[in-house]
Design a protein around this motif. Structure first.
Motif, PDB file in Angstrom:
ATOM      1  N   VAL A 113       5.903  22.457  62.960  1.00 27.32           N
ATOM      2  CA  VAL A 113       5.317  22.992  61.731  1.00 27.32           C
ATOM      3  C   VAL A 113       4.505  24.259  62.049  1.00 27.32           C
ATOM      4  O   VAL A 113       4.606  25.264  61.331  1.00 27.32           O
ATOM      5  CB  VAL A 113       4.439  21.928  61.029  1.00 27.32           C
ATOM      6  N   LEU A 137       7.844  28.527  57.072  1.00 27.12           N
ATOM      7  CA  LEU A 137       7.277  27.449  56.253  1.00 27.12           C
ATOM      8  C   LEU A 137       6.054  27.995  55.532  1.00 27.12           C
ATOM      9  O   LEU A 137       5.323  28.820  56.081  1.00 27.12           O
ATOM     10  CB  LEU A 137       6.839  26.270  57.132  1.00 27.12           C
ATOM     11  N   SER A 197       2.000  23.915  54.443  1.00 29.04           N
ATOM     12  CA  SER A 197       2.664  22.921  55.311  1.00 29.04           C
ATOM     13  C   SER A 197       1.719  22.404  56.375  1.00 29.04           C
ATOM     14  O   SER A 197       2.003  21.370  57.006  1.00 29.04           O
ATOM     15  CB  SER A 197       3.878  23.531  56.014  1.00 29.04           C
ATOM     16  N   ILE A 243       1.480  18.352  49.909  1.00 26.71           N
ATOM     17  CA  ILE A 243       2.864  18.380  50.425  1.00 26.71           C
ATOM     18  C   ILE A 243       3.848  18.277  49.256  1.00 26.71           C
ATOM     19  O   ILE A 243       4.828  19.028  49.181  1.00 26.71           O
ATOM     20  CB  ILE A 243       3.076  17.239  51.448  1.00 26.71           C
ATOM     21  N   VAL A 285       4.607  22.207  49.074  1.00 26.80           N
ATOM     22  CA  VAL A 285       5.651  22.351  50.097  1.00 26.80           C
ATOM     23  C   VAL A 285       7.005  21.959  49.504  1.00 26.80           C
ATOM     24  O   VAL A 285       7.985  22.684  49.638  1.00 26.80           O
ATOM     25  CB  VAL A 285       5.325  21.498  51.341  1.00 26.80           C
TER      26      VAL A 285
END
Ligand SMILES: Cc1cc2nc3c(=O)[nH]c(=O)nc-3n(C[C@H](O)[C@H](O)[C@H](O)COP(=O)(O)OP(=O)(O)OC[C@H]3O[C@@H](n4cnc5c(N)ncnc54)[C@H](O)[C@@H]3O)c2cc1C
Length: 437
Positions: free
Chosen positions: A329, A338, A342, A405, A409
């Motif tokens: 990550v 990302l 994240s 998340i 995300v």
């Protein structure tokens, strides 16, 4: 993850690998290894921190060690050279951390000073603020704390009630912050406050750089059930803060604090490269196995017990998967593959792994964790077990990480918020003290 937004690059987005003008990583490693062996004290066997880390002496020792690293050119490995850092890459930081982690290091400075607040200052501070504070901090002269949570609740950060009212060339600060770790011996804070009550709650916030020990600011230590007095509550009684101490734009503090929280999640998830060393996940270096679950098993002579072996294996899997996830990550965020939020994945993984391993340790240690048998790892586990939820709260609770998340995300629908579009002055809320009741 094909539809996730790409984060734009910020000053704190340092390169993962060396750029051509940087020192070769292997040469740097050799130089670091030689200096550490000659100048730094090794940690006692089995210890991972300097002794008495949380006492006044321990903190002073950490400040002195920071100065020593700075003078030798090893402080702020990934901070830009123009602010006293070494301007190197994450690869250099890994090499440094592998070499340095068995020596006394001022890790007290890691969270929140070096890994959360300085990177935020790097991203949003004025040039004058960066020149004033980053070199001093890298020399150990300043320790920082974050003033975010309030007595009315920490999860709804955008609902902050502490206010800063502009009056000529100062902001007048009033209200209260709480759960500020170590504020009583810190020097500066980044403080989230409300500067505009006529707009929606996320739009009327600002971040101020606040000198902690000054007239009008009362810092009260809070005693916890385990005797620790690290947590503090602060009361601000019309404190004039110079307007040039604004970090980022007025009323745009949510942008600043969102970035701060990304740094915090990355730091708490062991993914930050801005500390004095980088936490390398499982405690392993140079091939040594130093897993506490293994240590407890050995201490209690349970190595041949099949149930214990299964529990140790579960713990080992967790402690291998978690740093792999952090790497994956962290690299994704740094490479812009990302989105910044994240980092919630790292933080959530760190908290859930820590809780699971604390529970496994108690299962393995059994009564030896509760009743003192003999000095050793088993008898330390009750304390670890009782504190296991801290990582699931500090820096935002697990529930909040899961919300981030899902919404930011994975792009799922946002949680319902009745106060989302109202001017904050019209939102029902509690009051906040400005002095100790
Ligand atoms: C070790 C430690 C160090 C800390 N250091 C600092 C510091 O230095 N500075 C600082 O400002 N703060 C600090 N904090 C405070 C921390 O940020 C807060 O505890 C955290 O944000 C949660 O806020 P709260 O405790 O007010 O809980 P609340 O916000 O009151 O939440 C209570 C419970 O409700 C849940 N909840 C709340 N809202 C939602 C939602 N929308 N959806 C689902 N569940 C929800 C939460 O998950 C939690 O379980 C620290 C905390 C700890 C444990």
């Amino acid at each position: 993850m094909a539809n996730t937004p790409t984060a734009s690059r910020m000053p704190s987005d340092i390169p993962a690998q060396p750029t051509p003008e940087m020192e070769d990583v292997d040469a740097f490693r050799e130089r670091a290894r030689a200096w550490l062996a000659a100048r730094m004290k090794p940690l006692p066997p089995g210890e991972w921190e300097i002794p008495n880390r949380d006492t006044d002496e321990g903190v002073q020792h950490a400040r002195d060690l920071m100065a020593k690293l700075f003078d030798a050119g090893f402080s702020g490995i990934c901070f830009p050279k123009e602010y006293g850092g070494q301007g190197l890459s994450v690869a250099h930081m890994r090499a440094w951390s592998e070499e340095a982690q068995r020596y006394e290091m001022p890790t007290k400075f890691n969270i929140p000073t070096l890994t959360i607040l300085l990177p935020t200052l790097l991203d949003y501070g004025t040039e004058a603020q960066k020149q004033e504070h980053i070199p001093k901090t890298l020399r150990g002269e300043e320790m920082w704390v974050q003033f975010l949570s309030e007595p009315t609740g920490g999860s709804d950060l955008a609902g902050a009630l502490t206010k800063a009212t502009r009056d000529g060339d100062v902001y007048v600060l009033s209200g209260s912050k709480i759960w500020s770790s170590g504020a009583y011996r810190a020097d500066y804070a980044l403080c989230l406050c409300r500067t505009n009550w006529d707009v929606q709650k996320h739009r009327g916030l600002s971040v101020l750089l606040v000198k902690i020990h000054q007239p009008g600011i009362q810092v009260e230590q809070i005693r916890q059930i385990n005797g620790s007095m690290e947590f503090c509550q602060e009361f601000f009684d019309d404190v004039p803060i110079p307007a040039d101490q604004l970090v980022g734009e007025e009323d745009d503090g949510w942008t600043v604090v969102s970035r701060l929280l990304q740094h915090e999640r990355s730091a708490v998830g062991n993914g930050s490269a801005f500390g004095v060393i980088m936490q390398l996940g499982a405690r392993r270096t140079r091939g040594e196995t130093t897993d506490p679950l293994v240590d407890i098993t050995k201490q209690l002579g349970l190595g041949a017990d099949p149930t214990t072996r299964q529990l140790v294996a579960e713990g080992r899997v967790l402690s291998l998967v978690q740093p792999a996830l952090v790497d994956r990550v962290g690299t994704g965020i740094r490479a812009g593959k990302l989105p910044g939020p994240s980092s919630a994945l790292m933080k959530l993984a760190n908290a859930t792994t820590g809780i699971a391993r604390a529970e496994l340790a108690v299962k393995i240690a059994g009564s030896a964790a509760a009743a003192w048998v003999e000095p050793g790892p088993a008898s330390q586990q009750a304390g670890v077990f009782l504190s296991r939820q801290t990582a699931a709260l500090a820096g935002g609770s697990n529930e909040i990480q899961r919300n981030i998340i899902s919404e930011r995300v994975l792009g799922m629908p946002r949680e319902f918020a009745p106060d989302k579009d109202a001017a904050f002055k019209d939102v029902k809320r509690n009051t906040i003290p400005t002095r100790k009741p």
